[in-house]
Scaffold this active site. Structure first.
Site, PDB file in Angstrom:
ATOM      1  N   THR A 163      79.337  60.232  60.562  1.00  4.56           N
ATOM      2  CA  THR A 163      78.646  59.593  61.680  1.00  4.56           C
ATOM      3  C   THR A 163      79.608  59.161  62.781  1.00  4.56           C
ATOM      4  O   THR A 163      80.785  58.845  62.502  1.00  4.56           O
ATOM      5  CB  THR A 163      77.890  58.346  61.154  1.00  4.56           C
ATOM      6  OG1 THR A 163      77.451  57.565  62.274  1.00  4.56           O
ATOM      7  CG2 THR A 163      78.778  57.454  60.308  1.00  4.56           C
TER       8      THR A 163
ATOM      9  N   TYR B 116      78.174  50.159  57.306  1.00  2.00           N
ATOM     10  CA  TYR B 116      77.689  51.549  57.271  1.00  2.00           C
ATOM     11  C   TYR B 116      78.810  52.515  57.674  1.00  2.00           C
ATOM     12  O   TYR B 116      79.118  53.477  56.968  1.00  2.00           O
ATOM     13  CB  TYR B 116      76.468  51.702  58.196  1.00  2.00           C
ATOM     14  CG  TYR B 116      76.094  53.137  58.443  1.00  2.00           C
ATOM     15  CD1 TYR B 116      75.658  53.944  57.401  1.00  2.00           C
ATOM     16  CD2 TYR B 116      76.192  53.703  59.726  1.00  2.00           C
ATOM     17  CE1 TYR B 116      75.325  55.281  57.620  1.00  2.00           C
ATOM     18  CE2 TYR B 116      75.861  55.019  59.955  1.00  2.00           C
ATOM     19  CZ  TYR B 116      75.434  55.807  58.906  1.00  2.00           C
ATOM     20  OH  TYR B 116      75.119  57.117  59.126  1.00  2.00           O
TER      21      TYR B 116
END
Ligand code: UDP
Length: 324
Positions: free
Chosen positions: A117, A141
């Protein structure tokens, strides 16, 4: 290398990759515990239910389907939740992946495609983020995804396990067939929320912050169609296998759009003037996140084919007729 285990293949990006793999002559098998995924998204591909932490079940599935490569999509993805419940994120996004990788090495499966990501980069220090940009995540995350990238480097060095890590920017849109699309519970992503406001399923769209240092004060993001991402997965898988080396790519269009611009485009495409409410900033949101996709273009021959209008149009087609 045709037999691909797609872990999390019943989810949003995974299901689009599975559909494309099948269309290109691969034999994808979905492995999913259906905690977030939708069995309807799997369509005409074998679905093996199971957890990533279950080595016995993984071993059984590897052998039964003569698995040669694994693609991994089964992660928790909400930044805000990761701040409140980091343990859940480290267990699912790191420990379980480590379990999967151990199991792959035990079964001599040495090719892995990993969904990473833009959140691994943290606050950008350059206007466009290339693969050489420093990786300093600002939330759990992003930390979990960067940790797995590091684990993968070490697994290549020690065991020869080759991997592709694809850092997605804002995955969005839906397959043009209207059979699969984005469906999260709860939904936190901008485009589906905007379109649910247009469809009258929500009272309004709440914009998180209009005091950012951007031209209109709202955050700028790089939206990339899920089928463009799917294509990049297959191109990268093929290059990794051909060259037998690990690869890293940032996947975005290279163009940024603000939240306000996106909302205006959605109003034009849907023909519906829904309500917009401005609120305080959401914690953990950088002002601007835009990819420099030059490496993926040069090495994979990958250029996104869908622009923002087509992304919104395909997502709207899905939203109006969603099946799950
Ligand atoms: N956003 C917003 N309202 C929402 C959801 C998102 O204003 O209800 C904004 C968010 O602050 C960010 C952008 O839309 O600037 C994209 O957010 P999303 O959660 O879709 O993806 P992210 O960029 O966090 O991966």
């Amino acid at each position: 290398m045709k037999n691909i285990l797609v872990v999390g293949g019943a989810g949003y990006i995974g299901s689009h990759v599975v559909k494309m793999l099948k269309a290109q002559g691969y034999n994808p098998v979905v492995y999913d515990n259906l905690s977030k995924g939708h069995p309807q998204a799997v369509q005409d591909v074998i679905l093996e239910e199971g957890d990533l932490g279950d080595k016995t079940r993984l071993a059984e599935v590897f052998q039964k389907h003569h698995i040669e490569a694994v693609m991994h999509f089964a992660a928790f993805i909400e930044v805000g939740e990761s701040v409140k419940e980091p343990s859940k994120y480290y267990h699912n996004n790191v420990s379980s992946v480590l379990n999967l990788l151990d199991c792959m090495v035990e079964h001599q499966i040495f090719y892995f495609v990993f969904s990473s990501t833009a959140a691994t980069f943290g606050e950008p220090i350059h206007p466009k983020i290339s693969e050489t940009h420093p990786q300093n995540p600002i939330n759990p995350y992003g930390n979990t995804k960067l940790m797995v990238e590091k684990i993968l480097e070490d697994f290549d060095h020690a065991y020869g396990l080759k991997s592709v890590a694809l850092r997605y920017f804002n995955a969005s849109g839906a397959d043009e067939s209207g059979q699969i699309g984005e469906s999260h519970t709860p939904e936190t992503h901008l485009i589906p929320l905007v379109l649910q406001a247009a469809a009258g399923k929500r009272e309004s769209i709440k914009v998180f912050g209009n005091d950012y240092p951007t031209p209109d004060g709202t955050c700028v993001r790089d939206y990339v169609h899920v089928n463009d991402l799917a294509r990049a997965h297959i191109l990268a898988l093929e290059k990794m296998e051909k060259e037998n080396k690990s690869l890293r790519y940032n996947l975005g269009s290279g163009s940024g759009f603000s939240v306000a611009e996106l909302i205006n485009q959605a109003k034009a495409i849907t023909g519906i003037d829904f309500k917009v409410e401005y609120q305080a900033r959401r914690a953990g949101d950088p002002a601007v996140l835009v990819a420099d996709p030059a490496k993926a273009q040069a090495e994979l021959g990958w250029t996104p084919q869908y622009d923002l209008k087509q992304i919104i149009a395909t997502a709207w087609n899905w939203e109006k007729n969603r099946r799950f």
